[in-house]
Design a protein around this motif. Structure first.
Motif, mmCIF file in Angstrom:
data_model
loop_
_atom_site.group_PDB
_atom_site.id
_atom_site.type_symbol
_atom_site.label_atom_id
_atom_site.label_comp_id
_atom_site.label_asym_id
_atom_site.label_seq_id
_atom_site.Cartn_x
_atom_site.Cartn_y
_atom_site.Cartn_z
ATOM 1 N N VAL A 6 42.829 -19.270 -8.463
ATOM 2 C CA VAL A 6 43.756 -18.211 -8.854
ATOM 3 C C VAL A 6 43.455 -16.987 -7.996
ATOM 4 O O VAL A 6 42.352 -16.431 -8.063
ATOM 5 N N ASP A 7 44.415 -16.574 -7.206
ATOM 6 C CA ASP A 7 44.168 -15.477 -6.272
ATOM 7 C C ASP A 7 44.193 -14.127 -6.974
ATOM 8 O O ASP A 7 44.723 -13.972 -8.073
ATOM 9 N N ILE A 8 43.595 -13.141 -6.308
ATOM 10 C CA ILE A 8 43.574 -11.757 -6.777
ATOM 11 C C ILE A 8 44.223 -10.894 -5.709
ATOM 12 O O ILE A 8 43.719 -10.806 -4.591
ATOM 13 N N PHE A 50 46.393 -13.534 -10.789
ATOM 14 C CA PHE A 50 47.785 -13.948 -10.999
ATOM 15 C C PHE A 50 47.858 -14.868 -12.214
ATOM 16 O O PHE A 50 47.709 -16.081 -12.108
ATOM 17 N N ILE A 51 48.096 -14.278 -13.383
ATOM 18 C CA ILE A 51 48.100 -15.010 -14.653
ATOM 19 C C ILE A 51 49.314 -14.564 -15.468
ATOM 20 O O ILE A 51 49.673 -13.379 -15.481
ATOM 21 N N GLY A 52 49.944 -15.510 -16.132
ATOM 22 C CA GLY A 52 51.075 -15.198 -16.999
ATOM 23 C C GLY A 52 50.796 -15.620 -18.430
ATOM 24 O O GLY A 52 49.983 -16.512 -18.677
ATOM 25 N N GLN A 74 55.320 -14.055 -19.122
ATOM 26 C CA GLN A 74 55.355 -12.647 -18.718
ATOM 27 C C GLN A 74 54.139 -12.406 -17.817
ATOM 28 O O GLN A 74 52.996 -12.509 -18.270
ATOM 29 N N ASN A 75 54.398 -12.115 -16.559
ATOM 30 C CA ASN A 75 53.324 -12.058 -15.577
ATOM 31 C C ASN A 75 52.383 -10.875 -15.786
ATOM 32 O O ASN A 75 52.815 -9.758 -16.039
ATOM 33 N N GLN A 76 51.084 -11.174 -15.605
ATOM 34 C CA GLN A 76 50.028 -10.177 -15.692
ATOM 35 C C GLN A 76 49.235 -10.169 -14.374
ATOM 36 O O GLN A 76 49.370 -11.071 -13.550
ATOM 37 N N SER A 77 48.415 -9.156 -14.207
ATOM 38 C CA SER A 77 47.537 -9.070 -13.044
ATOM 39 C C SER A 77 46.154 -8.703 -13.577
ATOM 40 O O SER A 77 45.727 -7.552 -13.511
ATOM 41 N N LEU A 78 45.466 -9.692 -14.135
ATOM 42 C CA LEU A 78 44.276 -9.440 -14.952
ATOM 43 C C LEU A 78 43.014 -9.239 -14.109
ATOM 44 O O LEU A 78 42.768 -9.981 -13.144
ATOM 45 N N HIS A 124 49.246 -19.143 -18.314
ATOM 46 C CA HIS A 124 49.670 -19.776 -17.067
ATOM 47 C C HIS A 124 48.783 -19.267 -15.928
ATOM 48 O O HIS A 124 48.816 -18.078 -15.609
ATOM 49 N N LEU A 125 47.979 -20.159 -15.361
ATOM 50 C CA LEU A 125 47.115 -19.799 -14.235
ATOM 51 C C LEU A 125 47.838 -20.191 -12.954
ATOM 52 O O LEU A 125 48.046 -21.380 -12.688
#
Length: 490
Positions: A30-32, A48-50, A56-60, A131-132
């Protein structure tokens, strides 16, 4: 005999302990990097996780002390005291828009005793699908691994930035991935990168769940034990810190050296520091920080993270040496950014806060953690890499970097060498063909003259042929290395 039986028993136990791990299981990469997130109009840096269905996309942001995954409620900023809140949530989540969210009122968090270094928040827990996303190339679409019915915290109020994927030693995400047979074991690797605003860089990072990116690090891999008696499980011991002005070796000054700093009566002992992603600047012992200030003419920056500012340009580097010999050099662009901000935080003389090797340090380091054996590994990060090389990180194994094959002399010349070689070879081929043509033509002319002479003699004609004769009556023999039909009498 007893030694052999002991060895045999240990081997059997090891085989039994590793048999449970499916080490053929591919890791999840999973990229950052910065991306558009749900609910805000700003690109935010993170994993990049939803969450939810539809996602609903997140940027954790990866946290090495937290164990839960926390996302931000869509109304969080209405109740939060977080500065610049709308640009710091790493994506909002509206529970009413997800068809799969189920609230969990009785869930007990593993992080209830953890105090965030940057503030606190409160929220509610619920189950939903995570979602990864794997996104290797910007021009290609992302693929995904779905973690079903995963428990998340939805932050509703507070002063800290939520948007966190918990990667502490009891990470619920790692445990769930393993329980759902999505990864080989509770292993994890992190390169934080430098694409966040504070670092001011452009290098993207990555998480690898159940594996590591073999192309992201190089050199020796150093192993350390985790500490599970502390929220921050990644301790290392700093033996020395060297400031280099960028000149020869005589310009190297140790911040531990009493001969260089009058405030030191004796050389300070090595100190334990914790790896953390909770802040950008390093937190060093008071005496060491004072020596840093004196050496680099540093002072307060006014930055909210407490970073020191250098009051004059600095073209050098800072090298951190751990007690096992692992050495990391902070480059000049980290030591003195465009605003003169440095990667070291101010420290109060009476502070009891832990010493930290933080994001500034991790931007130069590749971290690999084995939570099944409670050990971790550090190696020098490769800042820029054109290829992603995820490999399975089986528990109890030691990660190894990708070593590219040695190229031949011709391959090392690259395309330019190939072009030059083609031109030179082409010229040689043309020369060879020309010489061959001229040699054959000369040979045919000589044979034709011989036939004409024989015909004249046969008809009884005594025709005297006239020749121009050189003064030199002898001639040099053909060189032994020459090809016969390339050589002609002068």
């Amino acid at each position: 005999m007893a030694s052999f039986l002991l060895f045999l028993s240990a081997s059997v136990l090891f085989a039994q302990s590793t048999a449970a791990f499916n080490c053929a299981k591919a890791p999840i990469y999973v990229d950052i990097h910065k991306r558009a997130v749900h609910g805000t109009d700003v690109f935010q840096y993170g994993s990049f996780i939803g969450v939810g269905n539809p996602s609903q996309n997140q940027s954790l942001w990866p946290s090495l002390i937290r164990n839960d995954t926390i996302i931000t409620d869509s109304n969080y900023c209405d109740h939060s005291t977080l500065a610049n809140c709308a640009q710091s949530t790493r994506g909002n989540f509206d529970t009413s828009l997800s068809t799969s969210f189920v609230q969990e009122k009785n869930f007990q968090s593993l992080d209830h005793n953890i105090t965030d270094l940057n503030g606190t928040f409160t929220g509610e827990f619920g189950q939903d699908d995570l979602h990864l996303y794997t996104h290797f190339f910007e021009t290609d679409g992302a693929s995904q691994n779905v973690v079903s019915k995963y428990t998340i915290e939805v932050a509703t109020n507070g002063s800290a930035a939520p948007g966190i994927v918990g990667m502490g030693y009891s990470s619920t995400l790692l445990q769930t991935l393993y329980d759902q047979n999505l990864i080989a074991g509770r292993t994890y690797s992190l390169y934080i990168g430098s694409g966040m605003d504070r670092a001011g860089g452009v290098i993207n990072g990555s998480n690898v769940f159940g594996g590591y990116d073999a192309g992201r690090f190089q050199g020796d891999v150093h192993k350390y034990p985790m500490r599970t008696d502390n929220a921050s499980p990644f301790p290392v011991t700093v033996q020395d810190i060297i400031i280099s002005d960028g000149g020869d070796s005589t310009s190297n000054i140790s911040l531990f050296d009493p001969a260089s700093f009058s405030n030191l009566k004796t050389r300070p002992d090595p100190f334990e520091a914790r790896l953390t992603t909770e802040q950008y600047p390093l937190s060093l012992p008071y005496e060491i920080t004072q020596n840093y200030i004196k050496k680099l003419s540093a002072g307060p920056s006014g930055n909210s993270d407490g970073s020191l500012k250098l009051n004059k340009p600095f073209a050098g580097t800072m090298t951190i040496i751990l007690d096992d010999g692992f050495t990391i050099t902070m480059p000049n662009n980290v030591m003195f950014n465009t605003s003169g901000i440095s990667p070291v935080a101010a420290r109060d003389e009476n502070s009891t806060d832990p010493f930290l090797l933080s994001v500034a340090f991790l931007s130069q380091v590749y971290l690999m953690a084995d939570y099944d054996t409670y050990q971790f590994f550090l190696a020098t990060a490769i800042q820029e890499q054109k290829a992603v090389m995820p490999r399975t990180f089986c528990p109890k194994a030691t990660p190894t970097p990708y070593i590219p094959p040695k190229a031949s002399g011709f391959a090392q010349q690259g395309m330019i060498g190939a072009v030059i070689g083609g031109v030179v070879g082409g010229i040689g081929l043309i020369s060879f063909a020309s010489c061959l043509f001229l040699g054959l033509r000369s040979s045919r002319a000589a044979k034709k003259a011989e036939r004409a002479e024989e015909e004249e003699k046969a008809r009884g004609k005594a025709t005297m042929l006239q020749f121009d004769i050189d003064d030199k009556t002898d001639f040099e023999a053909p060189p032994k290395t020459a090809t016969p039909f390339f050589w002609n009498k002068r």
